[in-house]
Design a protein around this motif. Structure first.
Motif, short mmCIF file in Angstrom:
data_model
loop_
_atom_site.label_atom_id
_atom_site.label_comp_id
_atom_site.label_asym_id
_atom_site.label_seq_id
_atom_site.Cartn_x
_atom_site.Cartn_y
_atom_site.Cartn_z
N ALA A 50 0.45 -1.45 -0.12
CA ALA A 50 0.22 0.16 0.09
C ALA A 50 0.61 0.84 0.10
O ALA A 50 2.00 1.29 -0.31
CB ALA A 50 -0.71 -0.15 1.08
N THR A 51 0.49 2.01 -0.22
CA THR A 51 1.10 3.75 -0.71
C THR A 51 1.29 4.76 0.66
O THR A 51 0.13 4.66 1.08
CB THR A 51 0.32 4.52 -1.75
N PRO A 52 2.04 4.45 1.36
CA PRO A 52 2.59 5.41 2.46
C PRO A 52 2.06 6.52 2.27
O PRO A 52 2.05 7.54 1.61
CB PRO A 52 3.93 5.69 2.61
N THR A 53 0.55 7.13 2.86
CA THR A 53 0.11 8.47 3.04
C THR A 53 0.64 9.24 4.59
O THR A 53 0.49 8.43 5.48
CB THR A 53 -0.96 8.10 3.22
N GLY A 54 1.08 10.34 4.62
CA GLY A 54 0.59 11.21 6.05
C GLY A 54 2.11 11.75 5.71
O GLY A 54 3.11 10.97 5.45
N THR A 55 2.93 12.76 6.48
CA THR A 55 4.38 12.71 6.97
C THR A 55 5.20 11.87 7.35
O THR A 55 6.39 11.17 6.95
CB THR A 55 4.65 14.22 7.77
N GLN A 101 -5.85 3.88 2.44
CA GLN A 101 -6.95 3.54 1.77
C GLN A 101 -8.01 4.39 1.94
O GLN A 101 -8.86 5.20 1.24
CB GLN A 101 -7.01 2.07 2.72
N LEU A 102 -9.19 4.40 2.85
CA LEU A 102 -9.53 5.58 3.60
C LEU A 102 -9.25 6.11 4.80
O LEU A 102 -8.67 5.60 5.36
CB LEU A 102 -11.15 4.80 3.77
N THR A 103 -9.68 7.92 4.56
CA THR A 103 -9.35 8.32 6.03
C THR A 103 -10.71 8.46 6.75
O THR A 103 -11.12 7.31 6.95
CB THR A 103 -9.36 10.02 5.62
N GLY A 104 -9.49 8.83 8.31
CA GLY A 104 -10.70 9.04 9.42
C GLY A 104 -11.44 9.21 9.49
O GLY A 104 -13.13 8.42 9.50
#
Length: 677
Positions: free
Chosen positions: A383-388, A615-618
């Motif tokens: 999966a693609t890492p998301t966020g700093t 995937q999905l946001t909070g």
């Protein structure tokens, strides 16, 4: 089938030679105890049967140890580092982890202690007056700071996959034997490679504990200690230079961030893999003599036992071992075919019998992936890492691995003698690379190849950080000699500042690489209690629907309870759930028949995994939960600060029966292939 992401003992003394060799003079070379035969003197002809043997040791004999307080001076940095570590873990709060995981949660004293430990190790290991025991003590201190920190800080074990393996052991104890796919669906793959789980079941019974969850938090430290002895034996096959040996061990541990040291079959199989290589390197070389051939029969039995333990526990490791042993046969001193043939025969025998049901089903996908190097490597990052935080820790891990591999290349180029003396280890290091052609191993092949290359890469990387070594015999068979080192074993101008900074940088980089995703991997006690209550109350034939499988006890009671993770479904169906959460989920869950029930579970761990892996946001997950909570089709079963459980109410008379994804739970729970396999 997707493998999990995220795998020591003291070295036994070397066998004593029959007689103590005299110190080398200008006209003769000291014997190489690791290889057996004496290196020829300058007056002896060199022949294929007596290849010039080189020794990488450039250190003078260790001087008699000091007595009194001065003898303990090398231990001061070690004691200081451990004191700082104890202070740090007592003042670190892990109750609110951010996207940087343990990195930002750790007390600054931890980082100071790691820096002091690294500097103390570097100064001690390069000092020829210090016995090798101090280097070993520093490495053990490193393992405590690296692998025991999480076990001390977190009140519950890390990693959803570790909890899954706990569920497999529990099922084996409950069922009382192995089961087929007709009984447990795709989870039967674990019964086809049961070695690790059967051993753990026996250990649970022996210790009298409730489950493996009682000790699996400490497994990373235990499995790392298991690697120490075979690693030392492999390195000491090629050199007696303790600087090179212990610096290589240090680099191996700080670069082994892949995460296969957790409670898994891979952690033990990797240690056995190194054990087989150590036996072959030290006992199957061309030493000659009838006694040596008779002794090999005993070592063949030992090797066969190790290979059997690997083959019945893990799918990938036997293949990696086979290609490594085949590569060794290319070296002139390892022409014996007994090890690779033994491994191949045992491996094929298991694949064609116990493992045949799984391999028959997986073979089409395996064949399609052969030769697709680009696809096998591209999917390795999952999966693609998301966020700093997720992006930063991902890059830290890649840079750490890249730095060690570049250092390894520099070591081979800079230390010319290694290209001859340690050629077998160089072949073992490169041997896993063709596995990129074989398949993606459920999007994890790039990580596994890196892990199997690491023992050799760390050895050559250590050579890049050390001064140029001299040989006691002819170097690389060309009749030349390297100049003797300057006083104290260090060549003039070599310096220590640059290598120390490099060693410090890679050591510190281990922490974000290894612990940067602890927000995903840590499950607080409230989350464990919530999921435990769910499975305690769920009747046989029930189904648990969740966003993803990142929660503890996700495979508890998998013989009687099904699972469906909607984020692993088709993207169009996921979008439909986001648009109309309660209605879509109710339709999907309606196919569960009595007496089973359908449950919807949403926990903190699922939020963390979904957000950090793109995937999905909070906000989207919150909207799904709010929709389910407001729907009359669902009722709240349990709730706490870590999540909530909802039950689908029975369908009203005359209502349509849904045909959603929850009906295929047995297939869904096997989408990662049983891969840790």
């Amino acid at each position: 089938m997707r493998p999990p992401t995220t795998p020591r003992e003291r070295s036994a003394p070397e066998p004593a030679p029959e007689s103590t060799p005299a110190p080398a003079t200008h006209g003769e070379a000291a014997p190489d105890r690791a290889s057996g035969p004496r290196a020829p003197s300058s007056s002896e002809p060199s022949s294929p049967a007596h290849e010039p043997v080189t020794d990488l040791s450039d250190l003078p004999p260790v001087r008699p140890g000091r007595h009194g307080p001065a003898a303990l001076l090398p231990g001061l940095p070690l004691l200081t580092a451990l004191a700082l570590w104890v202070y740090a873990v007592r003042h670190t709060d892990v109750s609110r982890l951010d996207d940087f995981g343990l990195v930002t949660a750790l007390h600054p004293a931890f980082w100071a202690g790691l820096a002091v430990l690294t500097a103390g190790f570097w100064v001690t290991v390069r000092d020829p007056r210090r016995p090798g025991g101090w280097a070993a003590a520093y490495v053990l201190g490193l393992l405590v700071m690296e692998r025991a920190t999480q076990a001390v800080l977190y009140p519950t074990p890390l990693y959803a996959w570790a909890w899954k393996h706990d569920g497999v052991v529990d099922h084996l104890l409950t069922a009382g034997g192995l089961q087929t796919a007709d009984q447990v669906g795709d989870m039967a793959v674990y019964d086809q490679w049961p070695g690790f789980f059967a051993a753990q079941a026996a250990l649970v019974r022996l210790l009298g504990v409730e489950s493996t969850a009682m000790y699996m938090a400490w497994w990373p430290l235990v499995s790392s200690l298991l690697l120490l002895l075979p690693l030392l034996l492999v390195y000491r096959t090629f050199t007696e230079d303790r600087r090179l040996v212990w610096t290589g061990v240090w680099l191996f541990y700080v670069a082994n961030w892949v995460g296969q040291d957790y409670f898994s079959p891979q952690s033990v199989a990797f240690a056995l893999h190194l054990g087989v290589l150590a036996v072959v390197l030290r006992r199957y070389g061309r030493s000659g003599g009838a006694g040596g051939r008779q002794g090999q029969a005993v070592w063949t039995v030992v090797l066969s036992a190790l290979v059997v333990a690997i083959v019945i526990s893990h799918q990938l490791t036997p293949a990696m071992l086979a290609v490594s042993l085949l590569a060794l046969c290319l070296a002139r001193r390892y022409r014996g075919w007994i090890p690779p043939v033994t491994t191949a025969v045992i491996f094929l025998a298991w694949c064609l019998t116990a493992a045949l049901p799984f391999l028959s089903a997986a073979l089409p996908d395996m064949v399609r992936s052969v030769g697709d190097i680009g696809g096998n490597v591209a999917t390795g990052y999952g999966a693609t890492p998301t966020g700093t935080g997720a992006v930063a820790t991902s890059w830290a891990a890649r840079l750490l691995s890249g730095a060690v591999l570049l250092l390894a290349v520099a070591g081979v180029w800079r230390q010319r003698v290694l290209r001859h003396r340690a050629m077998p280890l160089l072949l073992i290091t490169a041997a896993p690379l063709p596995m990129f052609v074989a398949g993606s191993y459920g999007s994890e092949m790039i990580f596994r190849v890196l892990m199997f290359m690491l023992p050799g890469a760390a050895f050559f990387a250590a050579a890049a950080l050390l001064p140029r070594v001299r040989t006691l015999g002819a170097e690389a068979g060309d009749g030349t000699r390297t100049p003797a080192p300057a006083r104290g074993g260090l060549r003039r101008g070599a310096g220590t500042g640059g290598p120390l900074l490099v060693l410090l940088a890679v050591t510190l980089a281990f922490v974000p690489s290894y612990s940067g995703k602890d927000r995903i991997n840590y499950f607080p006690p409230e989350e464990v209690a919530l999921v435990q209550r769910l499975f305690d109350e769920a009747p046989e034939g029930s189904t648990v629907v969740a966003a993803n499988r990142n929660y503890p006890l996700a495979y508890a009671s998998y013989g009687t309870v099904g699972h469906y993770w909607f984020l692993e479904d088709d993207r169009r169906h996921v979008d439909e759930i986001v648009r109309r959460p309660a209605a879509t989920l109710a339709r999907d869950m309606a196919g569960v028949g009595s007496p089973g029930r359908a449950y919807f579970l949403l926990t903190r761990g699922q939020f963390a995994n979904s957000e950090m892996n793109g995937q999905l946001t909070g906000e989207q997950l919150d909207r799904i939960r709010e929709s389910v909570a407001a729907s009359p089709r669902f009722r709240l079963v349990a709730e706490n600060g870590a999540g909530a459980v909802y039950e689908l109410r029975p369908e009203r008379p005359g209502g349509a029966q849904g045909t959603g994804g929850a009906q295929g739970t047995e297939g869904a729970q096997g989408t990662e292939g049983g891969a840790e396999r």
